[in-house]
Design a protein around this motif. Structure first.
Motif, PDB file in Angstrom:
ATOM      1  N   LEU A  74      -2.103  -2.832  -5.525  1.00 57.26           N
ATOM      2  CA  LEU A  74      -3.301  -3.488  -6.057  1.00 57.26           C
ATOM      3  C   LEU A  74      -4.317  -3.796  -4.959  1.00 57.26           C
ATOM      4  O   LEU A  74      -5.335  -4.429  -5.216  1.00 57.26           O
ATOM      5  N   CYS A  75      -4.024  -3.336  -3.761  1.00 55.20           N
ATOM      6  CA  CYS A  75      -4.925  -3.621  -2.648  1.00 55.20           C
ATOM      7  C   CYS A  75      -6.169  -2.739  -2.738  1.00 55.20           C
ATOM      8  O   CYS A  75      -6.090  -1.516  -2.747  1.00 55.20           O
ATOM      9  N   THR A  76      -7.315  -3.359  -2.771  1.00 49.31           N
ATOM     10  CA  THR A  76      -8.575  -2.621  -2.961  1.00 49.31           C
ATOM     11  C   THR A  76      -9.062  -1.907  -1.707  1.00 49.31           C
ATOM     12  O   THR A  76      -9.910  -1.014  -1.801  1.00 49.31           O
ATOM     13  N   ILE A  77      -8.517  -2.258  -0.542  1.00 50.90           N
ATOM     14  CA  ILE A  77      -9.010  -1.622   0.688  1.00 50.90           C
ATOM     15  C   ILE A  77      -8.118  -0.469   1.157  1.00 50.90           C
ATOM     16  O   ILE A  77      -8.429   0.187   2.147  1.00 50.90           O
ATOM     17  N   THR A  78      -7.047  -0.189   0.444  1.00 54.82           N
ATOM     18  CA  THR A  78      -6.117   0.867   0.865  1.00 54.82           C
ATOM     19  C   THR A  78      -6.814   2.188   1.199  1.00 54.82           C
ATOM     20  O   THR A  78      -6.504   2.797   2.219  1.00 54.82           O
TER      21      THR A  78
ATOM     22  N   CYS B 297       0.804  -1.222   0.000  1.00 51.35           N
ATOM     23  CA  CYS B 297       0.000   0.000   0.000  1.00 51.35           C
ATOM     24  C   CYS B 297       0.844   1.283   0.000  1.00 51.35           C
ATOM     25  O   CYS B 297       0.325   2.365  -0.269  1.00 51.35           O
TER      26      CYS B 297
END
Length: 156
Positions: free
Chosen positions: A99-103, A92
């Protein structure tokens, strides 16, 4: 978090040179032989340390290198910042590859950022001189005859 081999070698060079007399030079071959590490790697490390003003290099038949300033004035945090390519301790932190969707809604980045900051602040409290506080034992290990002087601990 793990420091790179490049940073490790940079710190080792500075430690080794800090055990020399101020007018005594060390060589890449000498340091590589002592630590059992690649001379080619050390050439790059020494070049970088010289470019950042941490060591002085002297060319020629009787050349070598020495610290550019006293070991008490070289903070370990400074060396780490100069030699580490980045401090992206999790995906992140890297905007290009994240590519982390929750960042956007995750607090982990903030928590890890605080930890990273604390880590570097702690390194800033210590100098190369602190790393050689056992100068007598280190000198024997490196087979140098050095005067034993105590250096005050640096506080920031």
């Amino acid at each position: 978090m793990q420091l790179t081999q490049y940073t490790d070698y940079s710190l080792r060079v500075l430690i080794y040179l800090s055990l020399k007399q101020p007018d005594e030079l060390g060589t890449i071959s000498e340091i590589a032989g002592f630590y059992g590490i690649s001379r080619n790697h050390l050439v790059k490390v020494v070049h970088n340390l010289a470019n950042h003003g941490l060591i002085q290099t002297i060319r020629g038949k009787h050349g070598g290198m020495r610290l550019a300033r006293p070991a008490t004035e070289i903070a370990i945090g400074e060396v780490v910042r100069l030699t580490e390519p980045n401090f992206d301790i999790a995906e992140c932190f890297n905007k290009a590859t994240n590519l982390c969707t929750i960042t956007p809604v995750c607090a982990l980045k903030s928590i890890l950022g605080e930890a990273r900051s604390s880590f570097l602040q702690e390194l800033d409290r210590h100098t190369i001189a602190d790393a050689v506080s056992k100068k007598s034992a280190l000198s024997k290990r490196i087979h140098l005859s050095l005067p034993i002087t105590s250096s005050p601990r640096r506080t920031v």
